[in-house]
Every structure is written in C-alpha cells, then in structure tokens.
Design an enzyme around this catalytic site. Structure first.
Site, PDB file in Angstrom:
ATOM      1  N   TYR B 438     -67.117  18.843  58.724  1.00  0.00           N
ATOM      2  CA  TYR B 438     -67.030  17.757  58.290  1.00  0.00           C
ATOM      3  C   TYR B 438     -66.086  18.148  56.575  1.00  0.00           C
ATOM      4  O   TYR B 438     -66.402  18.803  56.293  1.00  0.00           O
ATOM      5  CB  TYR B 438     -68.674  16.756  57.657  1.00  0.00           C
ATOM      6  CG  TYR B 438     -68.939  16.894  56.550  1.00  0.00           C
ATOM      7  CD1 TYR B 438     -68.976  18.036  55.420  1.00  0.00           C
ATOM      8  CD2 TYR B 438     -70.302  16.107  56.535  1.00  0.00           C
ATOM      9  CE1 TYR B 438     -70.224  18.094  54.933  1.00  0.00           C
ATOM     10  CE2 TYR B 438     -71.855  16.699  55.526  1.00  0.00           C
ATOM     11  CZ  TYR B 438     -70.892  17.210  54.584  1.00  0.00           C
ATOM     12  OH  TYR B 438     -72.270  17.460  53.836  1.00  0.00           O
ATOM     13  N   GLU B 439     -65.307  16.678  56.429  1.00  0.00           N
ATOM     14  CA  GLU B 439     -63.766  16.850  55.549  1.00  0.00           C
ATOM     15  C   GLU B 439     -63.469  17.744  56.112  1.00  0.00           C
ATOM     16  O   GLU B 439     -62.493  18.313  55.044  1.00  0.00           O
ATOM     17  CB  GLU B 439     -64.705  16.908  54.326  1.00  0.00           C
ATOM     18  CG  GLU B 439     -66.013  16.140  53.317  1.00  0.00           C
ATOM     19  CD  GLU B 439     -65.216  14.325  53.739  1.00  0.00           C
ATOM     20  OE1 GLU B 439     -64.311  14.629  54.169  1.00  0.00           O
ATOM     21  OE2 GLU B 439     -66.275  13.576  53.679  1.00  0.00           O
ATOM     22  N   GLY B 440     -62.891  18.304  57.240  1.00  0.00           N
ATOM     23  CA  GLY B 440     -61.911  18.779  57.791  1.00  0.00           C
ATOM     24  C   GLY B 440     -62.916  20.346  57.675  1.00  0.00           C
ATOM     25  O   GLY B 440     -63.085  20.586  57.562  1.00  0.00           O
TER      26      GLY B 440
END
Lengths: 596, 596
Positions: B438-440
């Site tokens: 998550y968050e890239g």
C-alpha cells in the site's frame, strides 16, 4: 482449472537430468522407463488437478474441526482420500511385496509435487503415512509388517510420526513419554505428544501412530529412546479392527496455514495405558525415526517446490489478466496487462526460475536415491548414497526457504488484491511458512549439512560434487551462446565460493564450532543455490542441444532463458554469502546476551 | 509488557545521527532540542506501551466488523483513540496555528514508530489523518482550513485517502469517480472507491474523506483528476455536525493481516450525489495527492521498522526463555536457552541490525525534511530537500521489504510455536505483508527512485550522497578497531556498486527503459541497504568515540557489534545485486509472454 501440473518441465528433468533411461536399466526398475513416467505423471495430473486441487481453498475456509475427541476434516477430503487410495497412489514407491507399485523415487517425487501443489494440507496425510511405511519396512518385525504394511500401503489406514512434546521440539533428548513393558511383550505408553499431523481424522478406518518413548529404566538422552507402533484401534491377528486404544486427541491447533491439516495434541495412556508394540530394538528409536525423517525431509522439500509452483501459476494468471499502467518503453499507448511491466516480469521470473531450479535439484537427488538402492555396482550405490544424503538437507532447507520468497512475491504480484484472503494468493504465503520449520527447521538441516555431511568426511563428498559442477562449467565454456557464457560466469563464481566455504567448514568445525555454526544456514543457502543453479546449467546444455535438433522450440528457449535468469539473479548472490560465512562469524556472536 | 519502546536507540539516532542540536537552532524549532525529544519520547512510550500495545492481539482476534453500513472497531479502540487525541498526539508535527505542537519530523518519526510497533492496525487511523491534514494545509482554501483543520489536528475527526478504484490501483489514470459542479460552488461526487483505510469506523464523530475524482469534461488520464473533501457528515459554518452525506460503506475486506483496521469499500452518490468541496484547483488533484502520499510513504516505511522492532522483541523474549539442545561448543552440559545457539543469534542479529539500520536511515531522512523546511539558508534547504526526496522511496521500499524478512525470521525463531496463532509471532508476519503494497508497491517506489530521483538529474543527487558515504569511509579508515575495518571494507564495496548502478541507470533510462526498470527494485534494495549500512557505520564512529569517553559501555558496544554484523551479513549482499542490475536485464525480459 486452478492448478495445471507442469508435466513438460517434470518430464524434461526426469528424462534429461535424472536420466530415467539409466534407472530403467537397474534391477527392479525394468518397467520404469520414460514411457511409464509419462503415463504415471499424466494420470497423476488428472487426479490432482481434477479431484484434489479444487478442495484447497475450501480446506482453508472450512478447516478440520475438533469436537469431543473427534476430528472432522474439510468436506470432500474423505471422499478424495478414498479415491487416492483406490487409485493406488499411496503405494507408488513402496515395494510390490506389500501391494505397492515399486516405482522409482524419480517418478514418485514428481507425483509428490503434484499432490502438494494441488493441496498441501491434504497431501500431508499420505506424506506422513509414507514415513510410517518406511520405518516399518526398515525396522519392523515380520509380525508388525504383516499386520500393518498392506493396510498402510493401500491407503486403507494412515500413519503418523509422534516425536514432539511440549519441552522436546528440535531436542529429542528431552522426550519424556514412557513405555512400560508388559508380560505379553507389548508395552503400555504414557505421555503427551504435540504437533501430530493427522494425529486424528475421519479419512481412514485406523491410524497407525509411530511414537518415540522411553522404556522404563532406559538411559537418559537420545540413547534411551525407542520407537513404538500405537494403533488408534487395536488390530486382531486376522487384521480386523478391534477396541479403541488409549490414545486420544485432546485438541487441534489454530494455525497460520495448512489449516485443513489437523495438528493434534495426543494424550497417551490417560485411561490405563496405550498399547504399543516395539519397532526393532529398544533404545534404537532415534535411528529408525531418522529413516522416516529423512524420507519426510525430502518430501517437505518437494512441498516447497509444490507451493512455489502453485503460487507462480496463480501470479502468472493474474499478471496476464490485470490491466494497469502503460509499458515504460512506450510500446503501447494504453494501460497494459501488468505482465508487460519489467518488474512484474522480474518477479515472475524469480518465482519460475527458483521453482524450476529446486525441482531439477530434487529430481536429480531422487535419481541418486534410486541408484543408491538399485544399481548393481556397490561402489556406484555408495557414491549415489553419499550424493543423495548431501542433497537431502539442501532439498529440504533451500527449497522451503525459496518457497517463502516465492509465495511472498506471489502476493506482491497481486498488489492490494493479494492481501485480500478471497484472492487466494495469501493462503500460499501462510501455508508455506510451516515448511522451513517442521521435519527439522532450516537450522537443523544446516547442522546436518555441516556436521554429518561436510565436516565428518573432511569435505570429501562436498568437493566431489564441486568437481562434478566443474565438469558442467567446462561444457558451458565450449558453447558460444550468450546464455551459456552468462551461466558459466555465475556458476564458476558460485562454485568457487562453495569450495572456499567447504574448506572453512571442514577446517574449523572441531576447533571453532561457534564460528562454523554461525554460518551454517548461509552455507546451506549457498550450497542449495549452487546445486539448483548447476542443474539449471545442465538444463541449458540439454535444451541448446535439443533446440539445435529442432525439438519443441518454445519450451527449449524458455528453459534457456530461465537458466540464464537464475544465474544472473539468484546464483549471483552466492559470493556475497561466502563472505558472510568465512569473514562474518565473529559478528554473529559478538553481542553480549544481556544486550539483546 | 508486550512492547518496550527502544528509547535508547531512538535517542542515540536523534542526538548523534540526526543532530537534533542543529535542528533546534533553526527558526521555529527553538524548543525542540534533545531534552524535548527525550521528554516527548518517554511520554509517548508510556502511552503506547500501556494503552495501545495491549490492544494489538485483541484487534487480530476480534477485528473491525461491518453491519448495515456501520463499522464497529475492536473493543478498546475507541477509548484508546480518545486518549490519543486528548494527549495531543495527532497534532505532534502539525502547525501550532491549527492546534498542533509543531515539533520536528525527527521527533515525530520516533513517535510514529512507537504507535505502529504497539499496534499497526490502530496506528493507521492517525497515519491517514496526517495525510489529510498535510493536503489541506498545502492546497486547501482558507474556508476549508477553517472548517476542518483544527478538528483533524485535535483528533476529534479523522481523515482518509480515497484513491483506489477496482480498475485503478497503481494506475490512477484510470480513475472514474466523477464530480459534477453545483451552482453553489460545491460538487456532487459519484463513484466507488476501494481499499479505503478507516473509510468507516466508530472512533470519531466525523470522517473527512479526501477523494480523487474527475470533474465533468476534464481531460482523460492523470491530468484530469481533481481532489475533493467529502465529509461523512456535513459541517455547518459554525463547525457543527449536520446531515449525513451521501457516502456509504458497503463492505469491509477480509484480509491477511491488519485485521483491526477496517478497509472499506465506499460508495459515493448512490442517493443523489455526495457533497464534495474542491481542494485547490481543478485537475491538479494528483499533485496534491502526492503531498499526502509522500508523507504517507515515509510513514509506511516507519511502519516497517515498527513491526520489525516488535517482532524482534518477541523473538528475543522467546529465545531467552525456550530451552532446547546443548550449545555446539560444549560450553554447557545440559540443554540451554536457544539464544545460545549460533543460528538463533544470527537470526536475532539479522532482525536487530536490519531494524536499527532502517531506523537510523529514517531518522536521518526526517532530519533532512526538517532542515528542508526550517533551515534559514535556501541552498541548505534545497540540498536537504533533494536528500529527503531521494530517501523517501528507500525508507518506504527498503524498510518494508526488510520487515518481511524480519517478521519471517521472527516466526522462525519460535519454531513450531511460531506457526500457532496464539503465540502471536504469526500476526506480525501477516500484518507486515501489506507494507510492501500500500501507498505504492515496492515497484512503484523503485520507479520513483529510477525516474524522478535518479535519471531526471542524471544521477547528480545520488552521486552527491555517494560522496557523503565516502567521507564516512575515510573516517572509518582512520580507525584501528577490527569492527571499523570490517565495516569500512563492506561500505566501500557497496558504495562502489551503488555508483556503478547510478551510472547504468542515469545512462540508460531513456534509451533502454526496459533494461533499467528490470533492475529498478534491485536498485532500490541496493540503495536502501547501502544507506542503512552507512548510517550504522556513522553509529559505529560515534559509539567508539563515546565508549572512549566512558559513556554507557554496554549500549555502545552493542551499537558497534550491530553495525559490524550489518556490514558483514547484510551490506555484503550489495555487490551481487549490482551484477543482477547491470548484467542481468536481458534475462528478465527474454522469456516470451506465451511461455509464462
């Protein structure tokens, strides 16, 4: 289809790396040539793809459950196990004398991979039964063999291995379960065993527990441990099922993975004593248990390969389907399936190459086992036995550690969807985590590799294998292809590192045991990495030859590409590991215990 | 105590690597010297150890649940969050203008680590709220700021980030949620967002959703995306809670880990349109979202460090307690606590060194952020900004990948008990797996590192950092200690590899993007490894100096031992990665798509 057996790759390894043709020349294996392998594998694939694989997700969502001492397995398991038994799969590698098919391990290992890819939890029941069969064949009396073997080989009954107790895990010297001799020659067994896989279930009419215990008055430590058969139900001389024995499942564990496989706590003798029968001689139990364990360790290594293969297939399917972002090279103007992105390719190639490398290693180890048992020449048998024994901790340790990385990448390829349980990729990640632990942790495998397999003969076996690797290097050096050159370079570097580590291990185990054992797992990882890379290098040579002959171009090109990827991206890690082992021991032990 | 904050190590990093004394000389940070850091960290430790950590296991066993559109969080979460808000923790790093405490990120990052170690699921709510606050501060109108900021900073309300849609994960160009302008200047928002962390819950009276959507008629792709505030409850001009807005949670996910953190599917506008307010200007949404995301990426990196620390503490506790087998050096005649076994030490040292290395890296990156925002000299600000931006993908990518290995080792140290859920080690293994996604994902971080952070300036920033590493090497070269020499050797090799990779990346990104991006994640891993190793090398220099002055001998010796272990066992992997990047790209892309 949730799983498709990688038959082409398996048969390539069996034919060209394990040389099934040579195995079929050995006495007892006359029927076991390539055609047999192909026929058996195809039938095995049909069964596992069609019957076993579809139960995998269900087993995770609806695991085995315990109530009032009884364990109910996942719906469908009982029926699938009946089909497994009826198909004769339990007896695949066992002697025809006891109703088995007596096929080589080289074929059996591939079948073992399939059932484990299909359903790791389900496959554990046959896996443990195999171990019980091996132990009885090796050390059981004729009477025990007569009563138990056919029923186990046919899959009518199943077997278990009872080693662990709450205080005795890796350290079997601490086993406390005791056995009291009875006037009739049997024993009464008392104690608690934990982590007993399929220690209780509803898939077969009887369960044959093989149990480590101490006979009253036996010496302390590992030299006072004996092995017993303790059946769940007593068995009459005629083989008929009798009364319930005093062994009871008091609970099953709530686990991270392999949830469908019941992990039992077994209580022996709470109601007067469980009737047990000595296997072999008193106080030699550990020796017999190692027979089961060595078979099981190899099989757990295959489980690593199996779960990695399944994770790879799922990741490839998703990567071909999921559309997200434009390719970095501007080759498409719209968002593309993510398999077009280089890093997704890198992840998939890592998964693929690692899996194929470990499969090749396991297959070649299996063929050594077959030659060790069936080759007419004693010297050849001994050489193969030494080779096989060196490979067992690598197959177990390296393949399972590899499976952790591969199943983790499998989740990663799925992105956020991978973290959602319904997607299914997370199950493989959870299931795989037990593989580096049970049947001896990676550290226990590494102790075996350092102590019994390397230091004991002064590194002789290890160096003989390194010399075989060098022969492959010489073959590679004759080739002109870019791939062969790349693989050659990495193989030389890794083999050189390996030899330096052998010298370090052989030279220091006695004088500086802490320094050597501080690097034992890195040594195992280096050795496993090299052996898998070596087999893929051999694959490359074969594939180039067959490609030149015009055979199955796409497959051979993939084989070459995979071998090269392995060399560049996995084998390339080996020299760094050498440094950590040879130069890094001091820093492992430098920190004061209070400072942790 | 289930968690003990590593205050000594945190304060060592803050004092000696991040030079808090220098930060306290910058305008606005006059009060933020070492004493403040120590006082804040001690108070933070008390709160997280006492209130938040005990809820971690409960959150896993009794996760957030959904019923009729409402989400009920784990018992105890609501009360703990109230205490968190009342303690002023949400406002720690936010401006005093909006009720915050305006402390440096150097201090805030340590506090962030503590709450995440204590309870990753719980900590996500404040983490996302921080992102919403950052976005509003940067781009919100005065009106939006006036209505929302104080309530968010005080923890009375919480915030979310709404990016992902079923077809739009990493690829935000595919966002379909739309916003229709209304006569009053507001918008009506329609669409479905998935994976919304704390998108619905019962811990605060309002939820402020920050939502990416396309205004009617906006350009396609990323240039047509705008950012909106969509509150769960409408807010009057006086700040009073009004009617329910048309955004509803239709389900939450069943996940591998962080189970207590509700991951919502949010439906906007099913009943006439959700009222939204434009943040900043139309079509600049992605730019603003990156502000939130960059803060969040750094914070997720800290989550990796946090879960690694917690896993390490648990493993150490077990290893000191669990008795199994005699030491290999014969130093004890009976079975010993497993921490005496070299491989257990190796695992614990790997966990410890990796965690401390990443903590040092994150702390130094935080101090660069502080200098980038507060240093009086513009040039110094710019240098620090470039340094910080280079470090963000490393803190995010490397620390989280590290946490996968560390939490896996944490299970491994526990042996079979690690696989039993009740033990608790498995939870960290499951929780950590989201951090690389998550968050890239790590690949997205690596794209950022390759594209924006390396290729764009021709590798200039990267090389300037390499030159700083060289300065540390020169300092090490002056030392006589074995540890300094060992670290020097590894640091030189890793930095050399790094520089070669920079040249490869800077030189080929345009001409051969596939080749460069095939090695993007390995480049990130190499760079992160080097940067963490560099900071530990600096730690060693400081620790040797302080040891010579007689300060806290045991701690300083541990710091030195840990730095050396890192160099020998982790940093030593760097050169092998260089080879895979510079020489291994062809084999990543060689396999035909049909052959996967």
């Amino acid at each position: 289809m949730t799983y498709k057996a990688p038959l082409k790759d398996m048969l390539f390894d069996i034919a060209h790396l394990a040389n099934i043709g040579e195995i079929a020349k050995m006495p007892g294996f006359e029927e076991a040539g390539f055609d047999t392998a192909q026929a058996v594998l195809e039938e095995c694939a049909r069964f596992n793809e069609g019957v076993v694989a579809p139960l995998n997700v269900e087993g995770d969502r609806n695991p085995s459950s315990w109530k009032d001492g009884k364990v109910t397995t996942t719906p469908g398991f009982k029926e699938a196990f009946r089909q497994y038994a009826e198909g004769g799969w339990q007896g695949l590698q066992h002697p025809q004398d006891f109703g088995g098919q007596g096929l080589p391990k080289t074929i059996g290992a591939a079948c073992g991979e399939m059932i484990n890819s299909a359903n790791l939890s389900f496959a554990l029941c046959p896996l443990l039964t195999d171990g019980a069969i091996e132990a009885l064949i090796t050390a059981g009396s004729d009477e025990l063999k007569a009563i138990y073997l056919e029923k186990l080989v046919s899959g009518q009954w199943t077997g278990t291995m009872n080693l662990t107790e709450p205080q005795a895990g890796s350290d079997l010297a601490l086993v406390r379960t005791r056995a009291e001799p009875q006037p009739d020659g049997s024993y009464k067994v008392f104690g608690t065993k934990i982590f007993i896989t399929y220690g209780e279930h509803d898939m077969a009419e009887n369960i044959v527990h093989l149990v480590l215990a101490r006979v009253t008055g036996a010496p302390e430590g590992v030299k006072g441990i004996s092995l017993f058969v303790v059946p769940k139900f007593m068995v009459g001389k005629d083989g008929a099922i009798g009364a319930r024995n005093d062994v009871h499942c008091v609970s099953i564990e709530h686990k991270l993975g392999i949830k469908a496989s019941p992990t039992a706590v077994l209580q022996f003798g709470d109601h007067g004593g469980a009737v047990g029968y000595l296997v072999g001689q008193e106080n030699r139990g550990l020796e017999y248990m190692f027979i089961m364990m060595n078979a099981a360790r190899y099989a757990v290594g295959v489980q690593g390969i199996a779960i990695a293969e399944r994770a790879y297939q799922k990741a490839v399917e998703y990567a071909k389907d999921r559309v997200q972002s434009r390719p970095v090279d501007g080759s498409m103007s719209a968002s593309a399936p993510i398999i077009h992105h280089p890093d997704v390719k890198r992840m998939l190639m890592t998964m693929r190459a690692s899996t194929e490398g470990c499969r090749a290693l396991a297959t070649v180890a299996a063929s050594a086992y077959d030659a060790a048992h069936h080759h007419p020449d004693k010297e050849v048998r001994q050489q193969n036995q030494a080779f096989y024994e060196f490979m067992v901790p690598l197959v177990k340790g390296y393949s399972t550690e590899m499976s952790l990385e591969v199943t983790s990448l499998g989740v990663q390829v799925h992105g956020g969807m991978g973290f959602i349980e319904e997607t299914g990729a997370a199950q493989y990640y959870r299931d795989a985590k037990i593989l580096t632990i049970y049947e001896g942790t990676t550290a226990i495998q590494a102790n075996d590799l350092v102590g019994r397999k390397t230091a004991r003969d002064g590194g002789q076996t290890a160096k003989a294998i390194a010399a075989q690797v060098e022969k492959t290097e010489k073959e590679l050096a004759k080739r002109d292809s870019v791939a062969a050159k790349a693989v050659h370079k990495r193989l030389v570097a890794a083999r050189t590192a390996f030899v330096e580590v052998i010298d370090f291990v052989a030279g220091n185990t006695k004088a500086s045991p802490n320094a050597v054992f501080a690097g034992s797992v890195p040594y195992l990882m280096l050795a496993g990495n090299l052996m898998a890379g070596w087999q893929l290098a051999r694959s490359l040579l074969v594939a180039e030859d067959l490609l030149a002959k015009g055979e199955d171009g796409a497959f051979m090109q993939a084989k070459i590409a995979t071998a090269r990827f392995y060399a560049d991206h996995v084998l390339a890690k080996a020299p760094g590991i050498r440094d950590a082992i040879v130069e890094g021991a001091d820093s492992v032990t430098a920190l004061a215990l209070e400072s942790f």
